[in-house]
Motif scaffolding. Structure first.
Motif, PDB file in Angstrom:
ATOM      1  N   ARG A  90     -32.006  -1.640  -3.686  1.00  0.00           N
ATOM      2  CA  ARG A  90     -32.882  -2.673  -4.231  1.00  0.00           C
ATOM      3  C   ARG A  90     -32.226  -4.059  -4.231  1.00  0.00           C
ATOM      4  NH1 ARG A  90     -37.012  -0.336  -7.383  1.00  0.00           N
ATOM      5  NH2 ARG A  90     -37.868  -2.460  -7.474  1.00  0.00           N
ATOM      6  N   PHE A  91     -30.909  -4.102  -4.164  1.00  0.00           N
ATOM      7  CA  PHE A  91     -30.238  -5.403  -4.137  1.00  0.00           C
ATOM      8  C   PHE A  91     -30.495  -6.083  -2.793  1.00  0.00           C
ATOM      9  CE2 PHE A  91     -27.460  -3.627  -7.513  1.00  0.00           C
ATOM     10  CZ  PHE A  91     -27.526  -4.688  -8.414  1.00  0.00           C
ATOM     11  N   VAL A 125     -26.450 -11.140  -9.960  1.00  0.00           N
ATOM     12  CA  VAL A 125     -27.764 -10.509 -10.029  1.00  0.00           C
ATOM     13  C   VAL A 125     -27.620  -9.210 -10.804  1.00  0.00           C
ATOM     14  CG1 VAL A 125     -29.640  -9.442  -8.723  1.00  0.00           C
ATOM     15  CG2 VAL A 125     -28.492 -11.490  -7.821  1.00  0.00           C
ATOM     16  N   PHE A 126     -28.412  -9.042 -11.868  1.00  0.00           N
ATOM     17  CA  PHE A 126     -28.379  -7.770 -12.583  1.00  0.00           C
ATOM     18  C   PHE A 126     -29.669  -7.001 -12.311  1.00  0.00           C
ATOM     19  CE2 PHE A 126     -30.471 -10.140 -16.138  1.00  0.00           C
ATOM     20  CZ  PHE A 126     -31.487  -9.236 -16.477  1.00  0.00           C
ATOM     21  N   LEU A 127     -29.552  -5.699 -12.376  1.00  0.00           N
ATOM     22  CA  LEU A 127     -30.675  -4.816 -12.078  1.00  0.00           C
ATOM     23  C   LEU A 127     -30.708  -3.668 -13.075  1.00  0.00           C
ATOM     24  CD1 LEU A 127     -32.931  -3.526 -10.302  1.00  0.00           C
ATOM     25  CD2 LEU A 127     -31.110  -2.564  -8.884  1.00  0.00           C
ATOM     26  N   LEU A 156     -38.749  -3.029 -21.990  1.00  0.00           N
ATOM     27  CA  LEU A 156     -37.630  -3.930 -21.780  1.00  0.00           C
ATOM     28  C   LEU A 156     -38.109  -5.373 -21.639  1.00  0.00           C
ATOM     29  CD1 LEU A 156     -34.625  -4.360 -21.371  1.00  0.00           C
ATOM     30  CD2 LEU A 156     -34.920  -3.775 -18.949  1.00  0.00           C
ATOM     31  N   GLY A 157     -39.197  -5.571 -20.898  1.00  0.00           N
ATOM     32  CA  GLY A 157     -39.749  -6.918 -20.749  1.00  0.00           C
ATOM     33  C   GLY A 157     -40.175  -7.494 -22.082  1.00  0.00           C
ATOM     34  N   SER A 169     -40.834  -5.861 -12.577  1.00  0.00           N
ATOM     35  CA  SER A 169     -41.745  -5.095 -11.727  1.00  0.00           C
ATOM     36  C   SER A 169     -42.035  -3.774 -12.420  1.00  0.00           C
ATOM     37  CB  SER A 169     -41.129  -4.850 -10.343  1.00  0.00           C
ATOM     38  OG  SER A 169     -40.063  -3.923 -10.420  1.00  0.00           O
ATOM     39  N   ASN A 170     -42.797  -2.896 -11.768  1.00  0.00           N
ATOM     40  CA  ASN A 170     -43.197  -1.642 -12.401  1.00  0.00           C
ATOM     41  C   ASN A 170     -42.023  -0.707 -12.675  1.00  0.00           C
ATOM     42  OD1 ASN A 170     -45.881  -2.390 -12.425  1.00  0.00           O
ATOM     43  ND2 ASN A 170     -46.340  -1.416 -10.464  1.00  0.00           N
ATOM     44  N   ASP A 171     -41.024  -0.718 -11.807  1.00  0.00           N
ATOM     45  CA  ASP A 171     -39.927   0.242 -11.959  1.00  0.00           C
ATOM     46  C   ASP A 171     -38.544  -0.406 -11.992  1.00  0.00           C
ATOM     47  OD1 ASP A 171     -39.814  -0.594  -9.360  1.00  0.00           O
ATOM     48  OD2 ASP A 171     -39.604   1.398  -8.474  1.00  0.00           O
ATOM     49  N   ALA A 172     -38.496  -1.724 -12.082  1.00  0.00           N
ATOM     50  CA  ALA A 172     -37.204  -2.402 -12.103  1.00  0.00           C
ATOM     51  C   ALA A 172     -37.332  -3.773 -12.740  1.00  0.00           C
ATOM     52  CB  ALA A 172     -36.653  -2.533 -10.680  1.00  0.00           C
ATOM     53  N   LEU A 173     -36.186  -4.310 -13.150  1.00  0.00           N
ATOM     54  CA  LEU A 173     -36.144  -5.657 -13.672  1.00  0.00           C
ATOM     55  C   LEU A 173     -34.867  -6.319 -13.167  1.00  0.00           C
ATOM     56  CD1 LEU A 173     -37.174  -6.962 -17.105  1.00  0.00           C
ATOM     57  CD2 LEU A 173     -34.907  -7.563 -16.240  1.00  0.00           C
TER      58      LEU A 173
END
Length: 305
Positions: free
Chosen positions: A189-190, A229-231, A242-243, A283-287
């Motif tokens: 994803r990065f 960049v954090f994921l 989380l959001g 996003s739906n499965d990541a931030l």
């Protein structure tokens, strides 16, 4: 009365025989079949190879948990426990025919509970004098030995003599771990922003935010600038939670932000008096979070699902 006395005498005579039978059975224990069940979610059967290239395991592996880990790695136990540690099993290998009391090599298998926790440990353990090798999901070789990860396990092979075949021992131990050694899907994803300087895992309170655990951070050098960049990945429900925690934090801390809709994406530019301007990309499965370069165009390279 006589019968009762007779039975008691027979029982007393049988006790030594039963004890002898238990002892004899115990002597048939095969160290090649040493298994343990993980204390984390799910379970996995792990075996230490009995013999590797003329080196044999000396005795039953020692087992440690959170309560007694300090007995084995005093001074470093708190780090492992903080990183998600569940249990440790240590096997000692000695060259056949050797009369020495100390082992030639040790194999340490740390159950870190989750794949990402194991990665965090090996990332922290990797230094400048380490060389990457192909074993497990990620393997490294240093002057002190070999370390690798496979599934939720962090494995460390250490040698105390020049004769110990470290690579062979590491390969044999790795083969006996049934966990998959696939690379983490999260890494794909990065984006390819520029030169990757380093990647690390932060288990708790990323940048002091107590609601932000299990973070992968990758640092890049882009046009002379350093960008972090954090994921965080998870289910849709987890990402919504989380959001919401982020926006609640912004409100309580009086941190301003702007909503930006660009490149068919919706993201947020955070006007942070403490960290400087940065971006939040949900996003739906990541931030994702981007620190170090307040540039809308940078967001174009992120894949949000």
């Amino acid at each position: 009365m006589a019968n009762s006395l007779t039975y008691r005498l027979l029982l007393l005579l049988l006790l030594p025989a039963v004890a002898a039978a238990i002892y004899i059975k115990g002597q048939k224990y095969d160290p090649a079949l040493i298994n343990f069940k993980s204390l984390s979610e799910g379970s996995s059967s792990i075996t230490f190879p009995r013999e590797i290239e003329g080196f044999s395991i000396g005795s039953q592996p020692r087992r440690y948990n959170k309560e007694n880990l300090y007995e084995y790695i005093n001074g470093h136990a708190e780090y492992f426990i903080g990183a998600g540690f569940v249990s440790l099993s240590v096997g000692e290998y000695t060259k056949k025919g050797s009369e020495q009391t100390q082992p030639d090599a040790t194999a340490e298998i740390y159950d870190m509970g989750k794949d990402i926790h194991a990665f965090g440990v090996i990332a922290d353990e990797t230094g400048k004098d380490y060389k990457e090798i192909k074993i497990g999901a990620k393997g490294i070789k240093s002057p002190q030995g070999i370390s690798f990860i496979k599934g939720r396990y962090y494995v460390k092979i250490s040698s105390f003599t020049k004769d110990a075949p470290l690579i062979k021992i590491a390969e044999a131990v790795e083969k006996n771990i049934s966990e998959k050694s696939d690379a983490f899907s999260a890494f794909s994803r990065f984006p390819a922003l520029g030169e990757v300087i380093g990647t690390r895992f932060i288990k708790e309170a990323y940048r002091g935010l107590d609601f932000l655990p299990n973070v992968l951070e990758r640092e890049y050098r882009v046009n002379g600038k350093r960008i972090q960049v954090f994921l965080v990945t998870g289910s849709e429900k987890e990402m919504e939670k989380l959001g919401a925690a982020f926006f609640d934090f912004f409100k309580k801390s009086d941190i301003k932000y702007q909503t930006v809709e660009k490149y068919n994406k919706r993201f947020y530019k955070i006007i942070d008096p403490y960290e400087g301007d940065w971006y939040l990309l949900p996003s739906n499965d990541a931030l994702f979070g981007i620190y170090g370069a307040a540039d809308d165009d940078l967001v174009r390279q992120f894949s949000l699902h």
